[in-house]
Design a protein around this motif. Structure first.
Motif, PDB file in Angstrom:
ATOM      1  N   MET A   1      -7.182  -3.406  -4.927  1.00  0.00           N
ATOM      2  CA  MET A   1      -6.572  -2.178  -5.456  1.00  0.00           C
ATOM      3  C   MET A   1      -6.847  -1.986  -6.946  1.00  0.00           C
ATOM      4  O   MET A   1      -6.536  -0.936  -7.489  1.00  0.00           O
TER       5      MET A   1
ATOM      6  N   LYS B   1       0.519   0.138 -10.239  1.00  0.00           N
ATOM      7  CA  LYS B   1       0.027  -0.873  -9.302  1.00  0.00           C
ATOM      8  C   LYS B   1       0.051  -2.254  -9.940  1.00  0.00           C
ATOM      9  O   LYS B   1       0.338  -3.247  -9.280  1.00  0.00           O
TER      10      LYS B   1
ATOM     11  N   LEU C   1       0.826  -1.205   0.000  1.00  0.00           N
ATOM     12  CA  LEU C   1       0.000   0.000   0.000  1.00  0.00           C
ATOM     13  C   LEU C   1       0.862   1.259   0.000  1.00  0.00           C
ATOM     14  O   LEU C   1       0.542   2.244  -0.685  1.00  0.00           O
TER      15      LEU C   1
ATOM     16  N   TYR D   1       0.565   3.770  -3.205  1.00  0.00           N
ATOM     17  CA  TYR D   1      -0.180   5.013  -3.060  1.00  0.00           C
ATOM     18  C   TYR D   1       0.681   6.200  -2.620  1.00  0.00           C
ATOM     19  O   TYR D   1       0.362   7.340  -2.937  1.00  0.00           O
TER      20      TYR D   1
END
Length: 261
Positions: free
Chosen positions: A129, A58, A39, A43
């Motif tokens: 995601m 991603k 994560l 991000y």
């Protein structure tokens, strides 16, 4: 493998599972930490990253994190081995009328189970995601197989290092070396974006081979590069762990047998 070895190995595996039940926090932390890394890079840092040939970062990152998690699992293996050594657990087991190989087999089965859980969790988070694989069930199964193959090789490195270190505090010293090796790969960035000599080292990293092969099987971006290592990543993803096993499996077994000498 004799029936006695199977029974004793399963007993050692059940012992580890009982420890999971009594100390769930340690297990949860081991499972959650790779998720937090995924994560964070996706991000917090992913906005400034570019993918070779284009594509969502991603989608590039998730397969790489799967490979990195398999490699970093050797730290948990080392810690478990050194803790058992310091508590005298391994010496007590070796003095019992049981198969001498059961301790190592049970440890390896337990670590592979935890790695399988970690893979399932990371894949689930990746799907949440927005990451998707674009091949069929066969390609996905092959990708998972390569990841677990890497983990199987790395756990024997962890067993050998744990037996060699002997103390849990020395695990931290090994971590100082493991982390740079893990980051010096194509897990987070393409070797083409690195200086020439550094990119060549990253391209030939065993983790890079597995990550590239897994990206290719999953249909994720960045799975194919211009170097020989990238173009033959599938072959290297099989050969690198095999080479590590050829070296470290006999070292681990020999070190274990020599504990009482």
């Amino acid at each position: 493998m004799t029936a006695m070895t199977l029974v004793d190995s399963w007993t050692m595996t059940r012992r580890g599972l009982a420890h999971w039940a009594r100390q769930p926090v340690q297990v949860v932390v081991g499972l959650v930490f790779p998720v937090l890394m995924l994560l964070m890079f996706a991000y917090f840092l992913g906005g400034g990253m570019t993918v070779p040939g284009g594509g969502d970062y991603k989608h590039y990152l998730v397969p790489g994190m799967l490979a990195l998690t398999m490699a970093f699992g050797l730290e948990a293996t080392m810690l478990a081995i050194t803790q058992d050594l310091n508590k005298g657990v391994i010496d007590r087991f070796r003095s019992l009328p049981m198969a001498s190989s059961a301790v190592l087999i049970g440890r390896s089965v337990l670590d592979m189970l935890q790695s399988g859980l970690s893979l399932l969790l990371l894949i689930g988070v990746g799907l949440a995601m927005g990451w998707r694989w674009h091949g069929g069930a066969g390609e996905a199964s092959a990708a998972i197989g390569l990841l677990l193959w890497l983990r199987f090789a790395m756990l024997w490195i962890g067993i050998w290092l744990g037996l060699l270190a002997g103390r849990p505090e020395l695990v931290q010293a090994v971590q100082i070396l493991v982390w740079p090796i893990g980051f010096l790969s194509n897990v987070f960035a393409s070797p083409e974006s690195m200086p020439g000599w550094l990119g060549a080292i990253a391209a030939w990293n065993p983790m890079s081979a597995t990550a590239t092969a897994v990206r290719d099987l999953f249909g994720s971006p960045g799975g194919v590069g211009g170097s020989w290592a990238a173009e033959h990543a599938g072959l290297l993803a099989v050969c690198w762990p095999l080479a590590l096993l050829v070296v470290f499996f006999p070292l681990a077994v020999g070190r274990y047998r020599g504990l009482s000498r």
